[in-house]
Scaffold this motif. Structure first.
Motif, PDB file in Angstrom:
ATOM      1  N   GLU A 286      32.096 -28.580  55.675  1.00 31.61           N
ATOM      2  CA  GLU A 286      31.289 -29.588  56.365  1.00 31.61           C
ATOM      3  C   GLU A 286      30.523 -28.971  57.538  1.00 31.61           C
TER       4      GLU A 286
ATOM      5  N   LYS B  51      27.339 -26.993  56.095  1.00 37.18           N
ATOM      6  CA  LYS B  51      26.363 -27.610  55.203  1.00 37.18           C
ATOM      7  C   LYS B  51      24.977 -27.630  55.849  1.00 37.18           C
ATOM      8  N   GLY B  52      24.026 -26.952  55.221  1.00 39.94           N
ATOM      9  CA  GLY B  52      22.656 -26.938  55.721  1.00 39.94           C
ATOM     10  C   GLY B  52      22.477 -26.222  57.045  1.00 39.94           C
TER      11      GLY B  52
ATOM     12  N   PRO C 171      23.500 -23.851  51.912  1.00 41.63           N
ATOM     13  CA  PRO C 171      23.033 -24.984  51.097  1.00 41.63           C
ATOM     14  C   PRO C 171      23.616 -26.312  51.578  1.00 41.63           C
ATOM     15  N   GLU C 172      22.906 -27.389  51.270  1.00 43.62           N
ATOM     16  CA  GLU C 172      23.339 -28.716  51.714  1.00 43.62           C
ATOM     17  C   GLU C 172      24.644 -29.154  51.054  1.00 43.62           C
ATOM     18  N   ASP C 173      24.950 -28.593  49.875  1.00 46.59           N
ATOM     19  CA  ASP C 173      26.171 -28.993  49.166  1.00 46.59           C
ATOM     20  C   ASP C 173      27.307 -27.991  49.365  1.00 46.59           C
ATOM     21  N   TYR C 174      27.227 -27.169  50.417  1.00 46.11           N
ATOM     22  CA  TYR C 174      28.273 -26.174  50.671  1.00 46.11           C
ATOM     23  C   TYR C 174      29.590 -26.890  50.943  1.00 46.11           C
ATOM     24  N   HIS C 175      30.713 -26.255  50.536  1.00 46.18           N
ATOM     25  CA  HIS C 175      32.019 -26.927  50.606  1.00 46.18           C
ATOM     26  C   HIS C 175      32.506 -27.165  52.032  1.00 46.18           C
TER      27      HIS C 175
END
Length: 441
Positions: A224, A227-228, A218-222
């Protein structure tokens, strides 16, 4: 005693207190004379040490002792004289104390704000109402059985709700990424522990099967780096297990503190507990709305000392989850003030607003309601009468109940002047709404 006070900024006050030299020195000499009766000094008999020698040896220490006692005693008298209410402990700055000179100290502290209630009536409140039906009880009993269920290995394809034991390796652009691999890992399908698509991708596999899952973080994964990110997981299933629910019998009932042989009595007890929980949830949901509206309608200047104290209290509550290890931890480092600041400000603000409503409406704690709340708490224990007696013999516990009842009485008074609309709901939704609001109180 001479007292002067000035406003330094906002709620902060700086108070100077002067104690006449005669009063201060008299107390010092009195204590030195008392000490002279019991101290032993080489060259003198007990009780015969000259006061001059006692003063040389112990005078400085006694003056410090008297200084502390004088500050503690006169501070309360000084704030009463000036009719101020300190919020939190004062910062004391003792000035130099010399024999024959007046003793002065400066106390810096915040005061409670003047709360001017702007609005407490005419709020629009939606009150959820529901009943505990047969289906609700069935679902609850199913949940209770699952809590006591055992996992039994099966030789079939994995389905939603099964537990699988898997090995998996995650790669991004062909390279293994950190934290993306594990061996002999248990996973309950449908639990939502893994990223979208992982658990669904394992469904249909049997022990010994392998599969490559192409997924996207997901784009909001913790992390960096992830993310996405498009990744692949190579998954191998080691085993598949399903839940085996326990039978409804006396052995199971006893695990939940219900001493009965019959399913009907067990269901009755479960329903009573659910109805009690529903009643509290309905009250919590309405109470939260009242508190939200009180805060929105009444802006209050908050003493930083009270907010800091509430932050410490909230941090302490969370630290209890660490058990005995919490004493060895740097709690402020692990649980910084920022984590609790918003909730602490809300609690302090509500405390001040509710206190002013109690004052203006002259609300007194209803002893019958206190008794009812204590008995309700006690009803969940095996020996309710002993619990009731214990509460009434423990002033701290009873004070906590009285505070809760007083707050409930404030909410009742606000609701009496509010526009309340009842909305039919169901057990699950009311419970969820209340649980979502509990952390705000």
């Amino acid at each position: 005693m001479q007292v002067s006070i000035e406003t330094t900024s906002g709620l902060e006050r700086r108070m100077t207190v002067g104690i006449p030299a005669a009063d201060f020195d008299s107390e010092v000499n009195k204590r030195l004379q008392e000490a002279a009766k019991t101290i032993r000094i080489n060259g003198f008999r007990k009780g015969k040490v000259p006061l001059k020698v006692v003063k040389q040896r112990y005078g400085a220490g006694v003056r410090q002792e008297v200084m502390g006692d004088m500050i503690n005693r006169t501070f309360q008298d000084a704030v009463s004289e000036k009719e101020v209410r300190p919020a939190g402990q004062p910062a004391i700055e003792p000035l130099e104390s010399k024999e024959g000179q007046d003793f002065e100290y400066v106390a810096t502290f915040e005061v409670y704000p003047e709360v001017e209630l702007k609005e407490t009536a005419g709020f629009d409140i939606e009150k959820l109402i529901a009943d505990v039906g047969t289906e609700d009880v069935d679902k609850m009993i199913d949940i209770l059985r699952k809590q006591q269920a055992e996992w039994v290995e099966v030789e079939r394809a994995a389905a939603d709700g099964d537990k699988v034991n898997i090995d998996y390796k995650g790669t991004k652009d062909g390279e293994v990424f950190e934290g993306g691999s594990a061996e002999k890992q248990d996973l309950v399908l449908g639990s939502g522990r893994m990223i979208d698509g992982f658990e669904a991708g394992v469904e249909g596999l049997k022990a010994g099967d392998s599969k490559t899952l192409a997924l996207t973080f997901p784009e909001d994964y913790h992390s960096e780096d992830l993310k996405g990110a498009a990744v692949e997981f190579e998954v191998t299933v080691n085993s598949v297990s399903e839940q085996e629910l326990p039978e409804l019998n006396a052995e199971l009932y006893k695990k939940f503190g219900i001493d009965t042989e019959t399913e009907d009595e067990f269901r009755d007890e479960v329903q009573k507990n659910m109805e009690r929980e529903l009643k509290n949830a309905v009250k919590t949901q309405a109470k939260t709305q009242v508190m939200d509206k009180l805060i929105d309608a009444n802006e209050v200047e908050l003493p930083s000392a009270l907010v800091a104290g509430e932050i410490d209290a909230l941090r302490g509550q969370m630290a209890q989850q660490f058990g005995a290890q919490a004493q060895q931890l740097d709690l402020k480092g692990i649980l910084p003030d920022e984590m609790f600041e918003e909730q602490a400000k809300r609690r302090v603000s509500l405390g001040l607003i509710v206190g002013e409503i109690v004052k203006q409406k002259e609300i007194k704690v209803d002893g019958d309601k206190v008794r009812a709340m204590v008995e309700e708490i006690a009803s969940t224990y095996q020996e309710p009468e002993e619990v009731v007696t214990y509460y009434y013999s423990n002033q701290q516990l009873l004070a906590g109940v009285e505070s809760a009842v007083l707050e409930d009485q404030v909410v009742e008074a606000i609701l009496a002047d509010a526009n309340v609309t009842e909305t039919q709901s169901n057990y699950e939704d009311v419970i969820k709404a209340a649980q979502g609001n509990q952390g705000e109180q």
